[in-house]
Motif scaffolding. Structure first.
Motif, short mmCIF file in Angstrom:
data_model
loop_
_atom_site.label_atom_id
_atom_site.label_comp_id
_atom_site.label_asym_id
_atom_site.label_seq_id
_atom_site.Cartn_x
_atom_site.Cartn_y
_atom_site.Cartn_z
N SER A 66 40.40 -33.49 105.26
CA SER A 66 39.90 -34.23 104.10
C SER A 66 41.03 -34.93 103.34
N ALA A 69 42.03 -37.98 105.37
CA ALA A 69 40.95 -38.99 105.33
C ALA A 69 40.90 -39.70 103.99
N LEU A 70 41.17 -38.97 102.92
CA LEU A 70 41.02 -39.53 101.57
C LEU A 70 42.35 -39.94 100.95
N LYS A 104 40.36 -41.45 110.78
CA LYS A 104 40.15 -41.07 109.37
C LYS A 104 38.66 -41.09 109.01
N ALA A 108 36.60 -37.97 107.55
CA ALA A 108 35.91 -38.08 106.27
C ALA A 108 34.44 -37.66 106.35
#
Length: 255
Positions: A66, A69-70, A104, A108
């Motif tokens: 996470s 991804a963020l 990614k 996510a």
């Protein structure tokens, strides 16, 4: 149902492939699920995510997944020394820079929690709950020395009852225990074990009987292929020592 649970692959494709080959050779697993931390520390994050997609293996988000991804400011990993903190940032920055947009997006979309119903849900039966760390936080390390009261609180937070299973990873050290009828299973790590055993680890979980049965499995893999990838990527040599020793490298000699 007989599940194979894999966690904390951390970009180590040779370890993942060895584990999948071992699961396939057994011929007795009905489903494979992952418990997150697919990327970080090793050199093949995109290839690991692609392999899981090829095999149709679904699972949950780890803290590393996470945060990459963020584009968070760090991986959320616990560090025990200033050098370890520095290494964590080096790994995170490298992983963010070398993980594709497509990867990614996959990271996510991973759910925080996954509930499995071995009997399908149309009849009463146990629940097998998968999380990366705990039902409420992916930053908490559930180690084997946690007291029963702590584990019981996790089961309550997840809404579990006697006969159910809570499976998690994050600590990279496998163990399991039954508390108030709930089976707690730490799956260990496929790609970055830290219990002194360099071999890739995973868990077989058999929930066909009244009492779930847990088997911790260790699989030799081509660790030197993983080492070569780490070095080719320009990642720190400490990552090499970690892989070769199962997270227990010898301390540097004192001056």
């Amino acid at each position: 149902m007989r599940y194979a649970l894999i966690s904390d692959i951390h970009g180590n494709l040779p370890a993942l492939d060895a584990v999948l080959a071992d699961i396939d050779a057994s011929g007795d697993v009905d489903a494979i699920h992952h418990l997150g931390d697919l990327v970080g520390y090793s050199s093949q994050p995109n290839e690991v995510v692609a392999r899981l997609a090829e095999r149709g293996i679904v699972g949950v988000a780890g803290n590393y997944d996470s945060t990459v991804a963020l584009a968070y400011k760090h991986c959320g990993c616990r560090s025990e020394s200033p050098r370890q903190e520095e290494l964590a940032h080096i790994s995170f920055e490298w992983t963010c820079a070398h993980t594709t947009v497509a990867t990614k997006r996959v990271l996510a979309r991973l759910p925080y929690r996954l509930d499995l119903r071995p009997l399908g849900g149309h009849v009463a039966g146990r629940t097998v709950t998968l999380v990366h760390a705990t039902p409420t936080s992916n930053l908490v390390y559930v180690t084997e020395d946690r007291p029963d009261a702590f584990l019981a609180k996790q089961a309550q937070a997840a809404g579990l009852r006697a006969g159910d299973v809570l499976a998690f990873g994050h600590t990279h050290e496998p163990w399991w225990r039954v508390v108030d009828g709930v089976t707690f299973v730490n799956t260990g790590s496929v790609g970055r074990p830290r219990d002194g055993d360099w071999r890739a680890g995973y868990v077989r979980l058999d929930v066909r009987d009244d009492m779930p049965r847990v088997e911790v499995v260790r699989v030799p893999y081509d660790v030197e292929a993983a080492v070569a990838g780490v070095r080719a990527a320009g990642l720190p040599e400490e990552f090499v020592a970690f892989l070769r020793t199962g997270g227990r490298p010898a301390p540097a000699p004192s001056a």
